[in-house]
Design a protein around this motif. Structure first.
Motif, PDB file in Angstrom:
ATOM      1  N   ILE A 232       0.829  -1.208   0.000  1.00 19.46           N
ATOM      2  CA  ILE A 232       0.000   0.000   0.000  1.00 19.46           C
ATOM      3  C   ILE A 232       0.867   1.264   0.000  1.00 19.46           C
ATOM      4  O   ILE A 232       0.839   2.046  -0.951  1.00 19.46           O
ATOM      5  N   TRP A 233       1.643   1.454   1.058  1.00 25.98           N
ATOM      6  CA  TRP A 233       2.409   2.699   1.154  1.00 25.98           C
ATOM      7  C   TRP A 233       3.386   2.864   0.006  1.00 25.98           C
ATOM      8  O   TRP A 233       3.411   3.896  -0.665  1.00 25.98           O
ATOM      9  N   LEU A 234       4.236   1.863  -0.200  1.00 27.33           N
ATOM     10  CA  LEU A 234       5.286   2.016  -1.217  1.00 27.33           C
ATOM     11  C   LEU A 234       4.715   2.055  -2.622  1.00 27.33           C
ATOM     12  O   LEU A 234       5.272   2.702  -3.504  1.00 27.33           O
ATOM     13  N   HIS A 235       3.627   1.353  -2.841  1.00 23.17           N
ATOM     14  CA  HIS A 235       3.017   1.386  -4.168  1.00 23.17           C
ATOM     15  C   HIS A 235       2.472   2.779  -4.468  1.00 23.17           C
ATOM     16  O   HIS A 235       2.600   3.276  -5.591  1.00 23.17           O
ATOM     17  N   ARG A 236       1.897   3.428  -3.458  1.00 23.88           N
ATOM     18  CA  ARG A 236       1.297   4.745  -3.663  1.00 23.88           C
ATOM     19  C   ARG A 236       2.322   5.876  -3.560  1.00 23.88           C
ATOM     20  O   ARG A 236       2.240   6.865  -4.290  1.00 23.88           O
ATOM     21  N   LYS A 237       3.272   5.748  -2.632  1.00 25.99           N
ATOM     22  CA  LYS A 237       4.257   6.801  -2.395  1.00 25.99           C
ATOM     23  C   LYS A 237       5.650   6.180  -2.264  1.00 25.99           C
ATOM     24  O   LYS A 237       6.188   6.081  -1.155  1.00 25.99           O
ATOM     25  N   PRO A 238       6.243   5.747  -3.373  1.00 26.69           N
ATOM     26  CA  PRO A 238       7.516   5.017  -3.297  1.00 26.69           C
ATOM     27  C   PRO A 238       8.665   5.806  -2.690  1.00 26.69           C
ATOM     28  O   PRO A 238       9.597   5.211  -2.144  1.00 26.69           O
ATOM     29  N   LEU A 239       8.614   7.137  -2.752  1.00 23.03           N
ATOM     30  CA  LEU A 239       9.734   7.939  -2.253  1.00 23.03           C
ATOM     31  C   LEU A 239       9.914   7.846  -0.741  1.00 23.03           C
ATOM     32  O   LEU A 239      10.995   8.148  -0.221  1.00 23.03           O
ATOM     33  N   ILE A 240       8.890   7.403  -0.019  1.00 22.79           N
ATOM     34  CA  ILE A 240       9.029   7.335   1.437  1.00 22.79           C
ATOM     35  C   ILE A 240      10.038   6.269   1.852  1.00 22.79           C
ATOM     36  O   ILE A 240      10.535   6.288   2.979  1.00 22.79           O
ATOM     37  N   ALA A 241      10.390   5.344   0.952  1.00 19.55           N
ATOM     38  CA  ALA A 241      11.348   4.296   1.293  1.00 19.55           C
ATOM     39  C   ALA A 241      12.709   4.869   1.662  1.00 19.55           C
ATOM     40  O   ALA A 241      13.460   4.247   2.428  1.00 19.55           O
ATOM     41  N   SER A 242      13.039   6.039   1.140  1.00 28.44           N
ATOM     42  CA  SER A 242      14.336   6.643   1.446  1.00 28.44           C
ATOM     43  C   SER A 242      14.477   6.980   2.925  1.00 28.44           C
ATOM     44  O   SER A 242      15.587   7.187   3.420  1.00 28.44           O
ATOM     45  N   GLN A 243      13.346   7.017   3.645  1.00 30.26           N
ATOM     46  CA  GLN A 243      13.363   7.337   5.071  1.00 30.26           C
ATOM     47  C   GLN A 243      13.377   6.083   5.946  1.00 30.26           C
ATOM     48  O   GLN A 243      13.457   6.189   7.172  1.00 30.26           O
ATOM     49  N   PHE A 244      13.291   4.908   5.335  1.00 28.22           N
ATOM     50  CA  PHE A 244      13.175   3.685   6.111  1.00 28.22           C
ATOM     51  C   PHE A 244      14.512   3.284   6.731  1.00 28.22           C
ATOM     52  O   PHE A 244      15.555   3.362   6.068  1.00 28.22           O
ATOM     53  N   PRO A 245      14.501   2.792   7.971  1.00 30.54           N
ATOM     54  CA  PRO A 245      15.724   2.215   8.546  1.00 30.54           C
ATOM     55  C   PRO A 245      16.037   0.880   7.875  1.00 30.54           C
ATOM     56  O   PRO A 245      15.144   0.207   7.339  1.00 30.54           O
ATOM     57  N   GLU A 246      17.294   0.498   7.913  1.00 31.92           N
ATOM     58  CA  GLU A 246      17.714  -0.743   7.250  1.00 31.92           C
ATOM     59  C   GLU A 246      16.978  -1.986   7.760  1.00 31.92           C
ATOM     60  O   GLU A 246      16.632  -2.866   6.955  1.00 31.92           O
ATOM     61  N   PRO A 247      16.707  -2.114   9.077  1.00 31.95           N
ATOM     62  CA  PRO A 247      15.972  -3.313   9.523  1.00 31.95           C
ATOM     63  C   PRO A 247      14.588  -3.445   8.897  1.00 31.95           C
ATOM     64  O   PRO A 247      14.144  -4.556   8.591  1.00 31.95           O
ATOM     65  N   LEU A 248      13.891  -2.316   8.683  1.00 31.94           N
ATOM     66  CA  LEU A 248      12.573  -2.378   8.035  1.00 31.94           C
ATOM     67  C   LEU A 248      12.713  -2.831   6.590  1.00 31.94           C
ATOM     68  O   LEU A 248      11.909  -3.643   6.107  1.00 31.94           O
ATOM     69  N   ILE A 249      13.723  -2.341   5.886  1.00 32.94           N
ATOM     70  CA  ILE A 249      13.946  -2.772   4.506  1.00 32.94           C
ATOM     71  C   ILE A 249      14.231  -4.268   4.455  1.00 32.94           C
ATOM     72  O   ILE A 249      13.734  -4.987   3.582  1.00 32.94           O
ATOM     73  N   ALA A 250      14.995  -4.769   5.427  1.00 33.39           N
ATOM     74  CA  ALA A 250      15.271  -6.211   5.490  1.00 33.39           C
ATOM     75  C   ALA A 250      13.993  -7.000   5.732  1.00 33.39           C
ATOM     76  O   ALA A 250      13.790  -8.066   5.131  1.00 33.39           O
ATOM     77  N   ASP A 251      13.106  -6.490   6.583  1.00 35.98           N
ATOM     78  CA  ASP A 251      11.831  -7.173   6.846  1.00 35.98           C
ATOM     79  C   ASP A 251      10.964  -7.198   5.584  1.00 35.98           C
ATOM     80  O   ASP A 251      10.298  -8.207   5.296  1.00 35.98           O
TER      81      ASP A 251
END
Length: 264
Positions: A232-251
């Motif tokens: 939902i979030w990344l599909h609609r607003k992909p740019l917010i991923a730049s704010q994610f911590p590395e553990p969330l990206i791993a999850d």
């Protein structure tokens, strides 16, 4: 506040871009390196340096610069993407899978990355399922006479949650959320998704779309939050991923492998 490198760094970078377009790779390399040395926040210069070395088949140097760029700016999706290509070339397929998936998370809707990811996944024995996206079959509108809710299938509860959060006076405040901030979006979506799960559980016909069966699978695997973020979030607003911590990206990477993929 937008990013702005210092004047000299920008000058070297622009010279490097012109040289690269003219296929003057040595000149481009020198100027990209100068751009970074003048301003260490110009990490994209490291990524482009690595790309030149990759074009020149010097994969060891390319890998070095891609990794350096990632250390300085983890959110650089291109550095992860190009590093995945190097790993794939070297036969390090698991590392290639990790890096291309991170690149995809950081630039969720990029079709070229999705194509590259599917190819690397297949070499690792996975098939990425891109035959569906989260597309709720409901619509909430406000009219002069009230709130109108249209829905089909299992989406009634999801639509009701949207109507409550957007239009019911005092509702979002009673839930501790401010208007349209992150908690508003997260709690609103959670409430709607839980309603969908309950409807699917009680559905006798079992005509359940893939977006909901994936939600069920994610819930069973304790990856509800990852579903919400990725689908939902990344599909609609992909740019917010730049704010994610590395553990969330791993999850999220683990979610993609566990729910969006199947063994080939």
């Amino acid at each position: 506040v937008g990013y702005s490198p210092n004047v000299l760094s920008k000058m070297y970078f622009e010279k490097a871009e012109v040289a690269y377009k003219d296929n003057k790779l040595m000149e481009a390399r020198e100027n990209y390196l100068s751009a970074y040395r003048e301003d260490s926040t110009m990490t994209i210069a490291l990524t482009y340096l690595g790309q030149i070395y990759e074009h020149q088949k010097d994969f060891a140097e390319a890998e070095k610069y891609f990794k350096q760029s990632i250390r300085r700016n983890y959110a650089d999706y291109m550095a992860h993407w190009f590093l995945a290509n190097v790993y794939e070339h070297n036969g390090a397929l698991q590392k290639a899978l990790d890096e291309i998936t991170i690149a995809h998370i950081l630039n969720r809707n990029n079709p070229r990355i999705i194509t590259a990811m599917k190819e690397i996944f297949q070499k690792n024995g996975y098939r990425y399922n891109d035959s569906w996206q989260f597309d709720p079959q409901c619509r909430v509108t406000k009219t002069d006479t009230g709130i109108n809710l249209e829905y089909s299938g299992l989406w009634l509860g999801y639509g009701l949650a949207q109507a409550l959060w957007y239009y019911e006076p005092g509702y979002k405040e009673s839930m501790g959320a401010k208007d349209k901030d992150m908690s508003f979006n997260q709690d609103r979506e959670k409430e709607g998704l839980v309603a969908v799960l309950m409807a699917a559980k009680d559905d006798k016909k079992k005509l359940i779309p893939q977006s909901i069966t994936a939600l069920q699978a994610a819930t069973e695997k304790k990856m509800f939050q990852e579903y919400l973020v990725y689908e939902i979030w990344l599909h609609r607003k992909p740019l917010i991923a730049s704010q994610f911590p590395e553990p969330l990206i791993a999850d999220i990477k683990n979610y993609i492998l566990a729910v969006r993929c199947r063994k080939a």
